[in-house]
Design a protein around this motif. Structure first.
Motif, PDB file in Angstrom:
ATOM      1  N   GLN A  45     -15.939   1.550 -86.791  1.00 31.60           N
ATOM      2  CA  GLN A  45     -16.639   0.354 -86.319  1.00 31.60           C
ATOM      3  C   GLN A  45     -17.686   0.736 -85.263  1.00 31.60           C
ATOM      4  N   MET A  46     -17.326   1.649 -84.376  1.00 35.14           N
ATOM      5  CA  MET A  46     -18.250   2.076 -83.333  1.00 35.14           C
ATOM      6  C   MET A  46     -19.402   2.915 -83.903  1.00 35.14           C
ATOM      7  N   TYR A  47     -19.135   3.720 -84.929  1.00 30.15           N
ATOM      8  CA  TYR A  47     -20.233   4.444 -85.589  1.00 30.15           C
ATOM      9  C   TYR A  47     -21.251   3.432 -86.114  1.00 30.15           C
ATOM     10  N   ASP A  48     -20.735   2.408 -86.811  1.00 29.70           N
ATOM     11  CA  ASP A  48     -21.627   1.390 -87.379  1.00 29.70           C
ATOM     12  C   ASP A  48     -22.354   0.622 -86.282  1.00 29.70           C
ATOM     13  N   PHE A  49     -21.634   0.301 -85.200  1.00 30.89           N
ATOM     14  CA  PHE A  49     -22.243  -0.454 -84.106  1.00 30.89           C
ATOM     15  C   PHE A  49     -23.422   0.318 -83.508  1.00 30.89           C
ATOM     16  N   TRP A  50     -23.188   1.575 -83.137  1.00 35.38           N
ATOM     17  CA  TRP A  50     -24.242   2.354 -82.490  1.00 35.38           C
ATOM     18  C   TRP A  50     -25.351   2.732 -83.463  1.00 35.38           C
ATOM     19  N   LEU A  54     -28.971   1.592 -82.240  1.00 35.72           N
ATOM     20  CA  LEU A  54     -29.985   2.604 -81.940  1.00 35.72           C
ATOM     21  C   LEU A  54     -31.027   2.775 -83.039  1.00 35.72           C
ATOM     22  N   PHE A  55     -30.619   2.560 -84.291  1.00 35.13           N
ATOM     23  CA  PHE A  55     -31.526   2.849 -85.400  1.00 35.13           C
ATOM     24  C   PHE A  55     -31.781   1.667 -86.327  1.00 35.13           C
ATOM     25  N   GLY A  56     -31.159   0.519 -86.027  1.00 34.94           N
ATOM     26  CA  GLY A  56     -31.384  -0.666 -86.845  1.00 34.94           C
ATOM     27  C   GLY A  56     -30.785  -0.584 -88.238  1.00 34.94           C
ATOM     28  N   VAL A  57     -29.819   0.314 -88.430  1.00 36.65           N
ATOM     29  CA  VAL A  57     -29.200   0.479 -89.737  1.00 36.65           C
ATOM     30  C   VAL A  57     -28.163  -0.628 -89.942  1.00 36.65           C
ATOM     31  N   PRO A  58     -28.298  -1.408 -91.018  1.00 37.70           N
ATOM     32  CA  PRO A  58     -27.320  -2.464 -91.256  1.00 37.70           C
ATOM     33  C   PRO A  58     -25.944  -1.870 -91.549  1.00 37.70           C
ATOM     34  N   GLY A  59     -24.930  -2.660 -91.319  1.00 40.60           N
ATOM     35  CA  GLY A  59     -23.576  -2.205 -91.631  1.00 40.60           C
ATOM     36  C   GLY A  59     -22.545  -2.653 -90.628  1.00 40.60           C
ATOM     37  N   PHE A  60     -22.979  -2.923 -89.391  1.00 37.45           N
ATOM     38  CA  PHE A  60     -22.002  -3.372 -88.396  1.00 37.45           C
ATOM     39  C   PHE A  60     -21.667  -4.831 -88.642  1.00 37.45           C
ATOM     40  N   ARG A  61     -20.388  -5.107 -88.663  1.00 38.29           N
ATOM     41  CA  ARG A  61     -19.895  -6.483 -88.772  1.00 38.29           C
ATOM     42  C   ARG A  61     -18.836  -6.671 -87.698  1.00 38.29           C
ATOM     43  N   GLY A  62     -18.875  -7.820 -87.070  1.00 37.62           N
ATOM     44  CA  GLY A  62     -17.864  -8.090 -86.072  1.00 37.62           C
ATOM     45  C   GLY A  62     -18.445  -8.784 -84.861  1.00 37.62           C
ATOM     46  N   ASN A  63     -17.547  -9.205 -83.994  1.00 35.84           N
ATOM     47  CA  ASN A  63     -17.922  -9.864 -82.750  1.00 35.84           C
ATOM     48  C   ASN A  63     -17.204  -9.143 -81.620  1.00 35.84           C
ATOM     49  N   PRO A  64     -17.832  -8.099 -81.063  1.00 38.60           N
ATOM     50  CA  PRO A  64     -17.142  -7.310 -80.040  1.00 38.60           C
ATOM     51  C   PRO A  64     -16.718  -8.122 -78.831  1.00 38.60           C
ATOM     52  N   PHE A  65     -17.503  -9.119 -78.461  1.00 42.11           N
ATOM     53  CA  PHE A  65     -17.167  -9.888 -77.265  1.00 42.11           C
ATOM     54  C   PHE A  65     -15.808 -10.572 -77.407  1.00 42.11           C
ATOM     55  N   ILE A  66     -15.569 -11.227 -78.527  1.00 38.68           N
ATOM     56  CA  ILE A  66     -14.310 -11.964 -78.737  1.00 38.68           C
ATOM     57  C   ILE A  66     -13.105 -11.055 -78.555  1.00 38.68           C
ATOM     58  N   LYS A  67     -13.213  -9.819 -79.003  1.00 39.26           N
ATOM     59  CA  LYS A  67     -12.079  -8.891 -78.892  1.00 39.26           C
ATOM     60  C   LYS A  67     -11.803  -8.486 -77.447  1.00 39.26           C
ATOM     61  N   HIS A  68     -12.796  -8.630 -76.569  1.00 37.65           N
ATOM     62  CA  HIS A  68     -12.626  -8.235 -75.174  1.00 37.65           C
ATOM     63  C   HIS A  68     -12.115  -9.364 -74.284  1.00 37.65           C
ATOM     64  N   VAL A  69     -12.226 -10.603 -74.729  1.00 41.93           N
ATOM     65  CA  VAL A  69     -11.848 -11.748 -73.889  1.00 41.93           C
ATOM     66  C   VAL A  69     -10.412 -11.655 -73.381  1.00 41.93           C
ATOM     67  N   LEU A 107     -26.880  -2.542 -70.416  1.00 41.75           N
ATOM     68  CA  LEU A 107     -27.190  -3.953 -70.677  1.00 41.75           C
ATOM     69  C   LEU A 107     -26.004  -4.672 -71.314  1.00 41.75           C
ATOM     70  N   MET A 108     -25.331  -3.995 -72.241  1.00 43.59           N
ATOM     71  CA  MET A 108     -24.148  -4.596 -72.878  1.00 43.59           C
ATOM     72  C   MET A 108     -23.041  -4.826 -71.865  1.00 43.59           C
ATOM     73  N   ALA A 109     -22.854  -3.893 -70.963  1.00 43.86           N
ATOM     74  CA  ALA A 109     -21.808  -4.038 -69.951  1.00 43.86           C
ATOM     75  C   ALA A 109     -22.081  -5.250 -69.065  1.00 43.86           C
ATOM     76  N   VAL A 110     -23.326  -5.419 -68.654  1.00 42.32           N
ATOM     77  CA  VAL A 110     -23.682  -6.584 -67.826  1.00 42.32           C
ATOM     78  C   VAL A 110     -23.469  -7.872 -68.603  1.00 42.32           C
ATOM     79  N   MET A 111     -23.922  -7.897 -69.865  1.00 44.57           N
ATOM     80  CA  MET A 111     -23.773  -9.092 -70.682  1.00 44.57           C
ATOM     81  C   MET A 111     -22.300  -9.435 -70.906  1.00 44.57           C
ATOM     82  N   PHE A 112     -21.494  -8.433 -71.231  1.00 50.09           N
ATOM     83  CA  PHE A 112     -20.068  -8.676 -71.442  1.00 50.09           C
ATOM     84  C   PHE A 112     -19.411  -9.197 -70.174  1.00 50.09           C
ATOM     85  N   GLN A 113     -19.710  -8.588 -69.035  1.00 53.54           N
ATOM     86  CA  GLN A 113     -19.102  -9.038 -67.778  1.00 53.54           C
ATOM     87  C   GLN A 113     -19.480 -10.484 -67.474  1.00 53.54           C
ATOM     88  N   THR A 114     -20.737 -10.817 -67.683  1.00 51.05           N
ATOM     89  CA  THR A 114     -21.206 -12.178 -67.421  1.00 51.05           C
ATOM     90  C   THR A 114     -20.506 -13.169 -68.340  1.00 51.05           C
TER      91      THR A 114
END
Length: 127
Positions: A45-50, A54-69, A107-114
């Motif tokens: 999942q993290m390979y697909d996410f990054w 970083l490269f705009g390659v489709p393939g990542f599916r999911g909602n990382p924020f929900i899993k962190h709540v 940026l993701m860390a700030v967004m997730f914390q907020t």
């Protein structure tokens, strides 16, 4: 050292980063409480996410924020996450994409914390 260039680079980064996360006194217990046994699904999942980030390659599916709540995490966890992530990048890569990855992680860390703080504040409201 070369820059992050492709999926192979991302796999090196992610694998190294999560090796350190698992050993980390602060982050290890948080992850091990959620990921029982087989880390491969999370790593894929993290390979697909990054690769998407970083490269705009489709393939990542999911909602990382929900899993962190529901996780017991705070600003110190995000700071440690960023520290380990940057160290993993610096061990293997240098260049424009490597710096972009660090910036995006910050940026993701700030967004997730907020968003986490907002979600926790809303959960305290009594109707």
């Amino acid at each position: 050292m070369k820059d992050i260039a492709d999926l192979i680079s991302i796999q090196v980064l992610v694998d190294d980063f999560y090796t350190e996360v698992r050993k980390d006194a602060m982050l290890g217990p948080v992850f091990s409480a959620v990921i029982k046994g087989d880390w491969q699904p999370h790593l894929r999942q993290m390979y697909d996410f990054w690769n998407a980030a970083l490269f705009g390659v489709p393939g990542f599916r999911g909602n990382p924020f929900i899993k962190h709540v529901p996780l017991p995490i705070s600003a110190s966890h995000f700071n440690r996450w960023l520290e380990l992530f940057s160290q993993a990048i610096d061990r293997h890569f240098e260049g424009e994409v490597a710096e972009d990855a660090k910036k995006r992680a910050g940026l993701m860390a700030v967004m997730f914390q907020t968003k986490l703080q907002a979600a926790r504040d809303v959960s305290k409201i009594v109707f």
